[in-house]
Design a protein around this motif. Structure first.
Motif, PDB file in Angstrom:
ATOM      1  N   HIS A   1       0.925   5.729  -1.053  1.00 38.38           N
ATOM      2  CA  HIS A   1       0.215   6.944  -1.467  1.00 38.38           C
ATOM      3  C   HIS A   1       1.106   7.690  -2.436  1.00 38.38           C
ATOM      4  O   HIS A   1       2.266   7.995  -2.123  1.00 38.38           O
TER       5      HIS A   1
ATOM      6  N   GLU B   1       5.203   4.938   1.478  1.00 37.41           N
ATOM      7  CA  GLU B   1       4.513   3.773   2.048  1.00 37.41           C
ATOM      8  C   GLU B   1       4.266   3.967   3.534  1.00 37.41           C
ATOM      9  O   GLU B   1       3.635   3.147   4.178  1.00 37.41           O
TER      10      GLU B   1
ATOM     11  N   TYR C   1       1.303  -1.534  -7.062  1.00 41.13           N
ATOM     12  CA  TYR C   1       0.931  -1.083  -5.725  1.00 41.13           C
ATOM     13  C   TYR C   1      -0.583  -1.011  -5.551  1.00 41.13           C
ATOM     14  O   TYR C   1      -1.335  -0.859  -6.521  1.00 41.13           O
ATOM     15  N   GLU C   2      -1.003  -1.094  -4.303  1.00 44.27           N
ATOM     16  CA  GLU C   2      -2.368  -0.733  -3.945  1.00 44.27           C
ATOM     17  C   GLU C   2      -2.330   0.728  -3.513  1.00 44.27           C
ATOM     18  O   GLU C   2      -1.708   1.074  -2.505  1.00 44.27           O
ATOM     19  N   THR C   3      -2.943   1.601  -4.294  1.00 45.47           N
ATOM     20  CA  THR C   3      -2.838   3.031  -4.036  1.00 45.47           C
ATOM     21  C   THR C   3      -3.907   3.488  -3.034  1.00 45.47           C
ATOM     22  O   THR C   3      -5.028   2.985  -3.025  1.00 45.47           O
ATOM     23  N   VAL C   4      -3.532   4.464  -2.204  1.00 44.26           N
ATOM     24  CA  VAL C   4      -4.402   4.975  -1.147  1.00 44.26           C
ATOM     25  C   VAL C   4      -4.594   6.472  -1.368  1.00 44.26           C
ATOM     26  O   VAL C   4      -3.626   7.236  -1.323  1.00 44.26           O
TER      27      VAL C   4
ATOM     28  N   ARG D   1       0.844  -1.195   0.000  1.00 44.10           N
ATOM     29  CA  ARG D   1       0.000   0.000   0.000  1.00 44.10           C
ATOM     30  C   ARG D   1       0.886   1.254   0.000  1.00 44.10           C
ATOM     31  O   ARG D   1       1.793   1.375   0.829  1.00 44.10           O
TER      32      ARG D   1
END
Length: 268
Positions: free
Chosen positions: A10, A250, A186-189, A8
């Motif tokens: 950003h 991260e 990635y898992e973006t936030v 995760r």
């Protein structure tokens, strides 16, 4: 087949990476932490300029006057006692680096009529305050600045510094939803919660702490150890620098215990 969990992260708002004008920052508080954050921002501004970036424009908010108790642990000289903290610091930075940053000799708070202060808007807010009430007021003003009636310089990030005698934390949050790129890696936030959203109950529980001004450096050191502010500032400023330099993070903060030299990152 085992699937690998995506990390995760950003991704930094595009405007911070390639702005047309210097990024406007409201730095709130010019004490033991804020005075050192200003120095870090000065270094960051110079480095960004050298990399072809438009750099930073800082507005420092504080209505406190420099006293003898501030000398030593904060960035003030004996000859500056009696001056506003914000004015002394900003004048020094401007002379040193040729910037045109501004000092506000007032608290960052609403007027008695409930209006936002002049020059309240900025892209990044950095709070170095020593009471819970101020944090909730900042949260409320950020919400108001993002409610659609204000178009120039809508807030994007809030970086909050807080500490007790030997421990502290830095929390990076988004003031609005930040558009994220599509990513297979990635898992973006897009949203990171603020210190008041995530730790509101803990903040209110700590509200009984004594925030009366110290009469001497010795008394001040009973409340905050000599290097807790400086250590938090270096680590917290590094988090902000990574947004500019790496374009993603991260981690959205950390907890620090300087007494036993432990640091715990807070993941996005």
């Amino acid at each position: 087949m085992k699937t690998t969990e995506k990390k995760r992260v950003h991704f930094t708002d595009n405007y911070l990476i390639n702005p047309t004008n210097p990024i406007e920052i409201n730095l709130i508080g010019a004490g033991g932490t804020g005075s050192k954050v200003l120095t870090a921002l000065m270094e960051m501004n110079h480095s960004l300029n050298e990399l072809g970036h438009a750099g930073l424009f800082v507005r420092l908010w504080d209505d406190d006057i420099i006293t003898q108790a501030n000398l030593g642990r904060q960035r003030f000289a004996d000859c500056e006692t009696g001056l506003y903290k914000s004015v002394a610091l900003i004048n020094r930075v401007n002379r040193f680096s040729g910037t045109n940053w501004k000092a506000e000799t007032a608290k960052f708070e609403k007027t008695p009529l409930g209006q936002l202060p002049e020059n309240a808007s900025a892209t990044i807010f950095i709070s170095c305050v020593d009471n819970v009430k101020s944090r909730f007021e900042i949260a409320g003003m950020l919400s108001e600045l993002n409610n659609g009636r204000f178009y120039h310089n809508k807030p994007k990030y809030w970086l909050d510094f807080g500490n007790s005698q030997h421990t502290g934390q830095v929390i990076l949050s988004t003031a609005q939803k930040i558009r994220q790129p599509d990513s297979e890696k990635y898992e973006t936030v897009a949203n990171m919660p603020s210190v008041t959203e995530e730790f509101g109950e803990l903040l209110r529980a700590s509200e009984t702490e004594d925030h009366t001004p110290s009469c001497s450096l010795a008394e001040a050191l009973q409340k905050q150890d000599l290097f807790i502010n400086a250590t938090l500032v270096q680590m917290g400023s590094s988090l902000l620098w990574s947004l500019f330099r790496n374009g993603l993070t991260e981690n959205r903060g950390f907890f620090l215990n300087l007494k036993d030299f432990r640091s715990q990152p807070i993941k996005v």
